[in-house]
Design an enzyme around this catalytic site. Structure first.
Site, PDB file in Angstrom:
ATOM      1  N   GLU A 189      -0.923  -1.270 -30.428  1.00  0.00           N
ATOM      2  CA  GLU A 189      -2.217  -1.554 -29.779  1.00  0.00           C
ATOM      3  C   GLU A 189      -2.058  -1.758 -28.271  1.00  0.00           C
ATOM      4  O   GLU A 189      -2.737  -2.583 -27.656  1.00  0.00           O
ATOM      5  CB  GLU A 189      -2.895  -2.752 -30.453  1.00  0.00           C
ATOM      6  CG  GLU A 189      -3.208  -2.496 -31.929  1.00  0.00           C
ATOM      7  CD  GLU A 189      -3.797  -3.691 -32.661  1.00  0.00           C
ATOM      8  OE1 GLU A 189      -4.123  -4.708 -31.999  1.00  0.00           O
ATOM      9  OE2 GLU A 189      -3.922  -3.619 -33.896  1.00  0.00           O
ATOM     10  N   TRP A 194      -5.108  -7.324 -25.143  1.00  0.00           N
ATOM     11  CA  TRP A 194      -4.876  -8.625 -25.780  1.00  0.00           C
ATOM     12  C   TRP A 194      -3.406  -8.999 -25.888  1.00  0.00           C
ATOM     13  O   TRP A 194      -3.079 -10.175 -26.023  1.00  0.00           O
ATOM     14  CB  TRP A 194      -5.544  -8.674 -27.152  1.00  0.00           C
ATOM     15  CG  TRP A 194      -5.394  -7.432 -27.988  1.00  0.00           C
ATOM     16  CD1 TRP A 194      -4.429  -7.157 -28.900  1.00  0.00           C
ATOM     17  CD2 TRP A 194      -6.268  -6.295 -27.977  1.00  0.00           C
ATOM     18  NE1 TRP A 194      -4.632  -5.922 -29.465  1.00  0.00           N
ATOM     19  CE2 TRP A 194      -5.756  -5.363 -28.923  1.00  0.00           C
ATOM     20  CE3 TRP A 194      -7.424  -5.947 -27.270  1.00  0.00           C
ATOM     21  CZ2 TRP A 194      -6.361  -4.134 -29.180  1.00  0.00           C
ATOM     22  CZ3 TRP A 194      -8.025  -4.721 -27.525  1.00  0.00           C
ATOM     23  CH2 TRP A 194      -7.495  -3.831 -28.471  1.00  0.00           C
ATOM     24  N   TYR A 261      -9.827  -1.074 -36.778  1.00  0.00           N
ATOM     25  CA  TYR A 261     -10.716  -1.944 -37.546  1.00  0.00           C
ATOM     26  C   TYR A 261     -12.165  -1.744 -37.102  1.00  0.00           C
ATOM     27  O   TYR A 261     -13.091  -1.844 -37.899  1.00  0.00           O
ATOM     28  CB  TYR A 261     -10.334  -3.419 -37.343  1.00  0.00           C
ATOM     29  CG  TYR A 261      -8.943  -3.782 -37.801  1.00  0.00           C
ATOM     30  CD1 TYR A 261      -8.714  -4.238 -39.092  1.00  0.00           C
ATOM     31  CD2 TYR A 261      -7.848  -3.679 -36.941  1.00  0.00           C
ATOM     32  CE1 TYR A 261      -7.429  -4.579 -39.525  1.00  0.00           C
ATOM     33  CE2 TYR A 261      -6.567  -4.020 -37.355  1.00  0.00           C
ATOM     34  CZ  TYR A 261      -6.364  -4.465 -38.648  1.00  0.00           C
ATOM     35  OH  TYR A 261      -5.098  -4.798 -39.063  1.00  0.00           O
ATOM     36  N   GLU A 297      -2.828   0.554 -39.161  1.00  0.00           N
ATOM     37  CA  GLU A 297      -3.525  -0.695 -39.497  1.00  0.00           C
ATOM     38  C   GLU A 297      -5.005  -0.421 -39.626  1.00  0.00           C
ATOM     39  O   GLU A 297      -5.593   0.301 -38.807  1.00  0.00           O
ATOM     40  CB  GLU A 297      -3.354  -1.773 -38.412  1.00  0.00           C
ATOM     41  CG  GLU A 297      -2.095  -2.579 -38.470  1.00  0.00           C
ATOM     42  CD  GLU A 297      -2.129  -3.711 -37.433  1.00  0.00           C
ATOM     43  OE1 GLU A 297      -3.182  -4.374 -37.289  1.00  0.00           O
ATOM     44  OE2 GLU A 297      -1.093  -3.921 -36.777  1.00  0.00           O
ATOM     45  N   TRP A 330      -4.425  -5.176 -43.426  1.00  0.00           N
ATOM     46  CA  TRP A 330      -3.786  -6.378 -42.904  1.00  0.00           C
ATOM     47  C   TRP A 330      -3.580  -7.415 -43.993  1.00  0.00           C
ATOM     48  O   TRP A 330      -3.849  -7.207 -45.165  1.00  0.00           O
ATOM     49  CB  TRP A 330      -4.565  -6.910 -41.701  1.00  0.00           C
ATOM     50  CG  TRP A 330      -3.735  -7.753 -40.799  1.00  0.00           C
ATOM     51  CD1 TRP A 330      -3.961  -9.046 -40.429  1.00  0.00           C
ATOM     52  CD2 TRP A 330      -2.493  -7.368 -40.165  1.00  0.00           C
ATOM     53  NE1 TRP A 330      -2.942  -9.494 -39.603  1.00  0.00           N
ATOM     54  CE2 TRP A 330      -2.035  -8.488 -39.435  1.00  0.00           C
ATOM     55  CE3 TRP A 330      -1.738  -6.201 -40.163  1.00  0.00           C
ATOM     56  CZ2 TRP A 330      -0.837  -8.466 -38.700  1.00  0.00           C
ATOM     57  CZ3 TRP A 330      -0.554  -6.183 -39.429  1.00  0.00           C
ATOM     58  CH2 TRP A 330      -0.117  -7.299 -38.717  1.00  0.00           C
ATOM     59  N   ARG A 331      -3.126  -8.578 -43.618  1.00  0.00           N
ATOM     60  CA  ARG A 331      -2.564  -9.566 -44.524  1.00  0.00           C
ATOM     61  C   ARG A 331      -3.610 -10.396 -45.261  1.00  0.00           C
ATOM     62  O   ARG A 331      -4.785 -10.436 -44.880  1.00  0.00           O
ATOM     63  CB  ARG A 331      -1.661 -10.515 -43.731  1.00  0.00           C
ATOM     64  CG  ARG A 331      -2.441 -11.426 -42.776  1.00  0.00           C
ATOM     65  CD  ARG A 331      -1.532 -12.150 -41.805  1.00  0.00           C
ATOM     66  NE  ARG A 331      -2.278 -13.139 -41.009  1.00  0.00           N
ATOM     67  CZ  ARG A 331      -2.191 -14.456 -41.162  1.00  0.00           C
ATOM     68  NH1 ARG A 331      -1.386 -14.963 -42.076  1.00  0.00           N
ATOM     69  NH2 ARG A 331      -2.896 -15.277 -40.423  1.00  0.00           N
ATOM     70  N   HIS A 339      -9.792 -14.964 -44.112  1.00  0.00           N
ATOM     71  CA  HIS A 339      -8.834 -14.026 -43.515  1.00  0.00           C
ATOM     72  C   HIS A 339      -7.968 -13.396 -44.604  1.00  0.00           C
ATOM     73  O   HIS A 339      -6.847 -13.823 -44.884  1.00  0.00           O
ATOM     74  CB  HIS A 339      -7.972 -14.731 -42.479  1.00  0.00           C
ATOM     75  CG  HIS A 339      -7.156 -13.775 -41.641  1.00  0.00           C
ATOM     76  ND1 HIS A 339      -7.725 -12.906 -40.738  1.00  0.00           N
ATOM     77  CD2 HIS A 339      -5.821 -13.539 -41.586  1.00  0.00           C
ATOM     78  CE1 HIS A 339      -6.783 -12.189 -40.152  1.00  0.00           C
ATOM     79  NE2 HIS A 339      -5.619 -12.553 -40.662  1.00  0.00           N
TER      80      HIS A 339
END
Length: 374
Positions: A189, A194, A261, A297, A330-331, A339
């Site tokens: 990314e 970020w 995402y 991702e 993702w996790r 989350h």
């Protein structure tokens, strides 16, 4: 019987000598298992995509550190075909903590390999020259890239960190003593702002220098020969020119990916046409340059769309001549009520996920036969 399990072993093999000639790793000294994984992922991507989940076997919803467990396995009886781990804990901590993390990660990766699965390694690398961890924080972060590339004042410190990464990589041994191949995906990314290695915090030339030095040092100096190197920006592009703005060159990359995402339902916003177009750009560039491609991702936090797996993810993956070796969500956080990105026992999304699992297009761990053999 699930029709996926009828996948013949020969599907894992290149159909001709031409395939072997076309698909070549950047590391000419790569182990035979690494070369086989690279070629077999390419072959499988013609008709299938491996499903992946970050931290799948390390922890999940309400549990942590249980042998041979994953939320995905609890739901469908099978682990993801690709397991994501992270080497963030190999720097910026005490020697004792780093040693413990190395061993935990080593066991996770080798267990996955011995079961026949694949590991991809992310690196949420804590800023090596200032505070701010891996995220950029204006008040404390320094633009570390220019400090750690050759000529930078922290270059020696970076080499020491890479020595630790290399030592860990060479500790990954299968049950017969062979090195375990992994997909190494550093500095992901990078087109966003970020992370400290992001677009606003280093020039294009500085980023390319960082990438080239990292690969060269691990491969040529430290003797790591079980890495497949993956390049994965976020989804902030809509042309091949923009996608490759910070591309270091074919001799430094084995896999081309994208994290996305934003087009896939984040904050309730869907733009599937954009997602398809971006994956087409990645897939076409990979094919043209004889590289692997992957959807590195994605996911929908909390799985609030009951049909997300088939109406969104599978629909996108099957569109427009896209060839992706794997897709990773993702996790699942241990304790957070929101989350998580894969279903766990009792979640209402399970029927849709089981349909996704049963589709012949998707491959999970039990579907993978001899993926480390040519």
């Amino acid at each position: 019987m699930n029709v996926k399990y009828l996948l013949p072993v020969m599907m894992l093999l290149c159909a001709s000598a031409g395939c072997a000639q076309q698909m070549t790793l950047t590391d000419r000294m790569a182990t035979k298992e690494t070369k086989a994984l690279f070629k077999n992922l390419h072959k499988l991507s013609e008709k299938h995509t491996l499903f992946g989940h970050q931290h799948a076997t390390e922890y999940g919803k309400g549990w942590s550190g249980e042998a041979n467990r994953s939320d995905v396995k609890s739901v469908v009886g099978d682990h993801p075909g690709v397991i994501g781990v992270d080497i963030s804990g190999l720097s910026g901590r005490s020697p004792a903590e780093i040693a413990k993390t190395k061993e935990q990660l080593r066991k996770n990766v080798t267990d996955t390999y011995n079961r026949g699965g694949v590991t991809t390694v992310a690196w949420h690398f804590s800023n090596p020259v200032s505070g701010g961890a891996f995220y950029w924080k204006d008040s404390i972060s320094l633009p570390a890239v220019k400090y750690i590339i050759p000529g930078g004042e922290a270059h020696g410190k970076y080499k020491a960190i890479l020595d630790d990464v290399a030592g860990w990589a060479k500790s990954l041994k299968g049950k017969n003593g062979e090195l375990v191949p992994v997909i190494f995906r550093p500095f992901h990314e990078f087109d966003g702002d970020w992370f400290w290695w992001g677009r606003s915090h280093c020039t294009s030339d500085e980023f390319k220098a960082l990438w080239k030095f990292t690969v060269s040092y691990l491969r040529d100096t430290a003797g790591v020969h079980n890495f497949i190197y993956a390049f994965s920006p976020d989804n902030i592009f809509d042309t091949e020119e923009k996608y490759t703005e910070r591309y270091p060159g074919n001799e430094w990359v084995d896999m081309l990916g994208m994290d996305n995402y934003g087009d896939m339902g984040r904050y309730g916003k869907y733009n599937l046409d954009a997602a398809v177009k971006k994956l087409q750009i990645v897939s076409a560039f990979a094919e043209k340059n004889r590289k692997l491609a992957a959807f590195t991702e994605t996911g929908l936090e909390s799985l609030v769309n009951p049909n997300w797996w088939n109406d969104v993810l599978l629909k996108v993956m099957k569109s427009g001549k896209i060839k992706m070796s794997y897709v990773l969500v993702w996790r699942n956080d241990i304790s957070s009520p929101t989350h998580y990105y894969a279903p766990y026992p009792g979640h209402p999304n399970i029927p849709d996920f089981k349909k996704f699992y049963d589709d012949p297009y998707t491959l999970f761990e039990k579907d993978l036969k001899n993926i480390y053999k040519e």
